[in-house]
Design an enzyme around this catalytic site. Structure first.
Site, PDB file in Angstrom:
ATOM      1  N   SER A  62       0.847  -1.188   0.000  1.00  0.00           N
ATOM      2  CA  SER A  62       0.000   0.000   0.000  1.00  0.00           C
ATOM      3  C   SER A  62       0.881   1.235   0.000  1.00  0.00           C
ATOM      4  O   SER A  62       1.976   1.223   0.562  1.00  0.00           O
ATOM      5  CB  SER A  62      -0.878   0.015   1.250  1.00  0.00           C
ATOM      6  N   TYR A  75      -2.066  -0.589  10.169  1.00  0.00           N
ATOM      7  CA  TYR A  75      -2.079  -1.038   8.776  1.00  0.00           C
ATOM      8  C   TYR A  75      -0.759  -0.671   8.084  1.00  0.00           C
ATOM      9  O   TYR A  75      -0.119  -1.520   7.448  1.00  0.00           O
ATOM     10  CB  TYR A  75      -3.262  -0.404   8.046  1.00  0.00           C
TER      11      TYR A  75
END
Length: 169
Positions: A62, A75
Site C-alpha cells: 500500500s 495497517y
C-alpha cells in the site's frame, strides 16, 4: 519462457484507530493477515519456485507503507513490514530464478474500507478515547458516503500486476 510460476499475494485488512487505542491482539491480527500470512505462503512456495526457470512473487502492499496518516498506523506498519520481508527475500534469493515485485496502490474501490469501519466499531470504545470526535466523524462519513474520493478501480491494479508478472526485471 520455460517453467513459469507466479504468486500474487493480495490478502489484507485495515485496522483503523489511533495506536494508543489499539490493544496487542488488534496489532497481532493486523500483522497476521497483512504480513505473516504473505510470508508463510511465499516461504512454503520457495522450494517449488526454485525448480522453475522463472518464478514471480508479487506482493500487494500500500502507498500507506510510506505515507503516514492518522488512524492507519497498524495497517501502515504491517505493510511496511511486508515490504521489508519481501526486500530481504529478494536479496537472499538473488541467485535463484525467483523475482519479487511490490505494488503500492492507493485507495481501491473495494469493500476493504467498509469492513475496516465495521471492525473499528467492534474493536474500539470510541467514548473513552481522546480521539472520540474524530472517530465519530470517520463513522459518520463511512455511513453516509457512497464512494471515497481518489479511489482507483480494481482493474487498474490488476493491470499493474500483469505488467509486473510480464516484466523482465
Amino acid at each position: 519462457r520455460g517453467d513459469y510460476l507466479a504468486v500474487v499475494n493480495n490478502a489484507g485488512f485495515i485496522q483503523y484507530g489511533a495506536l494508543e487505542d489499539l490493544d496487542k491482539e488488534s496489532l497481532i491480527r493486523q500483522y497476521e493477515i497483512n504480513t505473516f500470512a504473505h510470508h508463510e505462503l511465499v516461504k512454503n512456495l520457495v522450494p517449488l519456485l526454485r525448480k522453475c526457470t522463472d518464478g514471480r512473487i508479487v506482493q500487494i502492499s500500500s502507498m500507506l507503507s510510506y505515507v503516514n496518516l492518522p488512524y492507519y498506523g497498524a495497517y501502515a506498519a504491517s505493510k511496511r513490514a511486508l515490504e521489508a520481508l519481501t526486500d530481504n527475500m529478494r536479496i537472499e534469493l538473488h541467485t535463484t530464478p525467483i523475482s519479487f515485485s511490490i505494488i503500492q496502490p492507493g485507495s481501491i474501490a473495494t469493500s476493504i474500507n467498509k469492513h475496516a469501519v465495521q471492525t473499528f466499531i467492534e474493536e474500539i470504545d470510541i467514548t473513552t478515547s481522546h480521539h472520540c470526535e474524530e472517530y465519530r466523524s470517520i463513522i459518520d462519513r463511512a455511513i453516509h458516503s457512497t464512494k471515497e474520493l481518489f479511489q482507483i478501480e480494481p482493474i487498474d491494479v490488476a493491470n499493474v500486476v500483469l505488467r509486473a508478472l510480464d516484466a523482465t526485471h
